[in-house]
Design an enzyme around this catalytic site. Structure first.
Site, PDB file in Angstrom:
ATOM      1  N   CYS A   1       4.038  16.330  -8.970  1.00 13.53           N
ATOM      2  CA  CYS A   1       4.298  15.146  -8.131  1.00 13.53           C
ATOM      3  C   CYS A   1       3.416  13.992  -8.588  1.00 13.53           C
ATOM      4  O   CYS A   1       2.211  14.168  -8.780  1.00 13.53           O
ATOM      5  CB  CYS A   1       3.985  15.501  -6.679  1.00 13.53           C
ATOM      6  SG  CYS A   1       3.918  14.083  -5.574  1.00 13.53           S
TER       7      CYS A   1
ATOM      8  N   HIS B   1      -5.563   5.533   8.762  1.00  8.16           N
ATOM      9  CA  HIS B   1      -4.817   5.793  10.003  1.00  8.16           C
ATOM     10  C   HIS B   1      -5.308   4.851  11.099  1.00  8.16           C
ATOM     11  O   HIS B   1      -4.528   4.301  11.876  1.00  8.16           O
ATOM     12  CB  HIS B   1      -5.025   7.239  10.488  1.00  8.16           C
ATOM     13  CG  HIS B   1      -4.647   8.290   9.494  1.00  8.16           C
ATOM     14  ND1 HIS B   1      -5.576   9.088   8.862  1.00  8.16           N
ATOM     15  CD2 HIS B   1      -3.439   8.677   9.021  1.00  8.16           C
ATOM     16  CE1 HIS B   1      -4.943   9.926   8.044  1.00  8.16           C
ATOM     17  NE2 HIS B   1      -3.650   9.698   8.121  1.00  8.16           N
TER      18      HIS B   1
ATOM     19  N   CYS C   1       4.298  16.108   0.002  1.00 13.32           N
ATOM     20  CA  CYS C   1       5.073  14.965   0.524  1.00 13.32           C
ATOM     21  C   CYS C   1       6.164  15.405   1.491  1.00 13.32           C
ATOM     22  O   CYS C   1       6.781  14.563   2.136  1.00 13.32           O
ATOM     23  CB  CYS C   1       5.758  14.206  -0.615  1.00 13.32           C
ATOM     24  SG  CYS C   1       4.672  13.405  -1.782  1.00 13.32           S
TER      25      CYS C   1
ATOM     26  N   CYS D   1       8.179  18.628  -3.424  1.00 15.94           N
ATOM     27  CA  CYS D   1       6.715  18.558  -3.260  1.00 15.94           C
ATOM     28  C   CYS D   1       6.388  18.909  -1.814  1.00 15.94           C
ATOM     29  O   CYS D   1       6.824  18.214  -0.893  1.00 15.94           O
ATOM     30  CB  CYS D   1       6.188  17.172  -3.589  1.00 15.94           C
ATOM     31  SG  CYS D   1       4.437  16.980  -3.158  1.00 15.94           S
TER      32      CYS D   1
ATOM     33  N   LYS E   1      -7.365  12.504   1.554  1.00 18.25           N
ATOM     34  CA  LYS E   1      -8.234  13.638   1.867  1.00 18.25           C
ATOM     35  C   LYS E   1      -8.472  14.481   0.618  1.00 18.25           C
ATOM     36  O   LYS E   1      -9.555  14.969   0.381  1.00 18.25           O
ATOM     37  CB  LYS E   1      -7.559  14.493   2.940  1.00 18.25           C
ATOM     38  CG  LYS E   1      -7.878  13.968   4.330  1.00 18.25           C
ATOM     39  CD  LYS E   1      -9.082  14.626   4.861  1.00 18.25           C
ATOM     40  CE  LYS E   1     -10.152  14.002   5.638  1.00 18.25           C
ATOM     41  NZ  LYS E   1     -10.772  12.813   5.432  1.00 18.25           N
TER      42      LYS E   1
ATOM     43  N   LYS F   1      -6.737   4.418  -3.539  1.00 20.35           N
ATOM     44  CA  LYS F   1      -6.163   4.648  -2.207  1.00 20.35           C
ATOM     45  C   LYS F   1      -6.855   5.862  -1.583  1.00 20.35           C
ATOM     46  O   LYS F   1      -7.075   6.861  -2.239  1.00 20.35           O
ATOM     47  CB  LYS F   1      -4.658   4.928  -2.336  1.00 20.35           C
ATOM     48  CG  LYS F   1      -4.026   5.159  -0.975  1.00 20.35           C
ATOM     49  CD  LYS F   1      -2.584   5.606  -1.060  1.00 20.35           C
ATOM     50  CE  LYS F   1      -2.061   5.826   0.347  1.00 20.35           C
ATOM     51  NZ  LYS F   1      -1.287   7.028   0.520  1.00 20.35           N
TER      52      LYS F   1
END
Length: 523
Positions: A155, A24, A133, A130, A308, A305
């Site tokens: 997913c 972020h 998402c 999902c 969390k 990647k």
């Protein structure tokens, strides 16, 4: 871009149920650097960031934490997301939250407008969804579960079971925009960058588009559909509209006309929403499509990647507490080709901090100012006769400034920094070759010493201006040490596109002691 024109740029709005990680932070400092550059070039600049606070995932997280959804998002935004902007020295002009009344009212106006224009209809719907998402999944995004989820459909991104949803929903006629979108991609090749991202989106759209379910009726945490209050607007439609609602869509026509259209910088995983659904919605409303969508790559930690759920997320403050925010900004913006995936490692960050920032730029600044203090009583000397070597430095500075501005136009911040860094390398070599400490011992070389130190100081003046959008804190310290505040005004007001002109720093200016720009870090 001609000076004074509008430059409106956005980050994605972030999902505050996750705490911010360096991914972020990467997107945010990239957008901030582009905005700072354009602001310093005299463009009418506006930078927007914010948070996406509706949807089922947020509602579930709130109830799991014993809070109402609004209490939960208020806590997350104030404790985690506002502090991120301070940690990274981000100079955003606005911060939009999708729970703000200004956003909700304008979203309703937009959805009503495309409904009135005939682009929305009611229909039945059944699909695998999902919650992670907040998205219905297509065949290619569904995989067979393993381990505890064996026998279930999961997913592909979250590896969590999908939920079969049956609802009466409202649909947006996305399928009607296939040809217009393909025409957009071919007629405006810069609309999606980099090229790899454009090719991927174009081939996706060529396969045909399905209409998009844009409402949900099984929960109520969202913005109500204006003509049917038993439905809330699908969270992605609500979220995408922030870019228009924040600059006055539906309420402040003059402001909207001044700012819109925008440039969007997004992670590549949300590119389709921004490059397919969003321009189609704008076309349906009779509005201009965005100026462009730039998809950057992923930050990989240990080859994965960051996320969390896999605990690979690193908080930006873990880096800034040790190295400072300038080093964070410099490292991520220079070490990764903007648009491609990049790997983060503490070893690489530490090595670059030492070599490029402390020994390269920091040391150049401190020894130049120290020599002006020692040999000229702290006053910037006047250059006398320029030699071929001096003129080469002037050309390096001029070329670097032009190349950096061109790279920023292409959204290649990494290329801009490497162009600017040619000045650092050239000046370090110049000082080594001209040996001012030896010149100082010979009174007959006084003019030569003055010219060498003026050249170094003026090169630093150009570096301070060119690097200020990337490293605002260190460059401000350097600017003050050069005494440039008194004669040239604040660093923020220096026109960045003219930074490569020679002879701007005035001789006779008094320098001040420079604290180390990049202090030694204990390993």
């Amino acid at each position: 871009m001609t000076s004074g024109s509008s430059f409106y740029i956005t980050t994605p709005i972030y999902y505050p149920s996750d705490v911010p990680h360096i991914g972020h932070g990467y997107t945010t400092v990239a957008v901030d650097t582009l905005a700072r550059w354009h602001r310093q070039a005299g463009d009418d600049t506006w930078m927007l960031t914010g948070t996406d606070e509706h949807g089922q995932k947020m509602m579930r997280a709130a109830s799991a934490n014993g809070a109402t959804p609004q209490e939960w998002v208020d806590r997350l935004v104030t404790q985690e997301w506002f502090p991120l902007l301070e940690t990274l020295d981000v100079a955003n002009d606005d911060f939009i939250r999708t729970t703000q009344p200004r956003h909700e009212d304008r979203v309703k106006a937009f959805v009503q407008a495309i409904y009135d224009r005939g682009y929305i209809y009611a229909g039945e719907f059944e699909a695998l969804y999902c919650v992670g998402c907040e998205e219905f999944k297509t065949e290619s995004e569904i995989v067979d579960g393993a381990g505890p989820f064996e026998g279930l459909k999961v997913c592909a991104i979250h590896s969590k079971p999908l939920e079969l949803l049956q609802e009466k929903n409202y649909f947006f006629k996305l399928s009607e925009f296939q040809d217009r979108l393909l025409e957009l991609y071919s007629s405006a090749p810069d609309f999606i960058r980099p090229d790899s991202a454009r090719n991927e989106v174009a081939s996706f759209v060529k396969q045909g588009l399905k209409d998009l379910s844009i409402s949900r009726s099984t929960f109520d945490w969202g913005i109500q559909v204006p003509w049917d209050e038993s439905h809330v607007i699908y969270v992605w439609v609500d979220a995408l509209l922030n870019y228009a609602t924040a600059v006055g869509y539906g309420a402040e026509p003059e402001e909207f006309a001044r700012r819109w259209p925008a440039y969007h910088v997004v992670g590549k995983d949300i590119l389709r929403f921004h490059a397919v659904i969003w321009p189609a919605m704008l076309m349906a409303a009779g509005l201009e499509v965005p100026r462009g969508v730039f998809a950057h790559g992923w930050l990989l930690v240990g080859g994965e990647k960051m996320s969390k759920s896999k605990l690979t997320g690193i908080a930006p403050s873990e880096i800034t507490d040790v190295f400072g925010s300038d080093a964070y900004r410099f490292y991520f913006l220079s070490a990764i080709a903007f648009g491609q995936d990049g790997s983060f490692s503490w070893e690489d960050l530490s090595a670059r901090y030492q070599a490029e920032l402390a020994n390269g730029f920091g040391n150049l600044a401190s020894r130049t100012i120290a020599m002006i203090e020692r040999y000229f009583d702290g006053v910037v000397p006047e250059a006398v006769d320029y030699s071929d070597g001096d003129v080469r430095i002037q050309k390096t500075v001029s070329d670097a400034a032009v190349a950096a501005d061109a790279a920023i136009e292409r959204f290649r911040i990494d290329e801009a920094i490497s162009s600017i860094w040619t000045i650092v390398d050239a000046l370090n070599l110049y000082i080594t070759e001209n040996e001012p400490w030896a010149l100082s011992k010979d009174e007959a070389q006084r003019d030569r010493l003055a010219t060498v130190l003026y050249t170094a100081a003026e090169g630093l003046r150009a570096l301070a201006v060119l690097l200020s959008p990337v490293m605002p804190i260190a460059t401000a310290k350097l600017w003050t040490a050069l005494g440039a505040d008194s004669s040239l005004g604040s660093l923020q007001n220096q026109p960045v596109r003219e930074a490569g002109s020679w002879g701007i720093l005035q001789s006779g200016t008094s320098v001040a002691a420079l604290v180390p720009l990049f202090p030694r870090v204990e390993q």
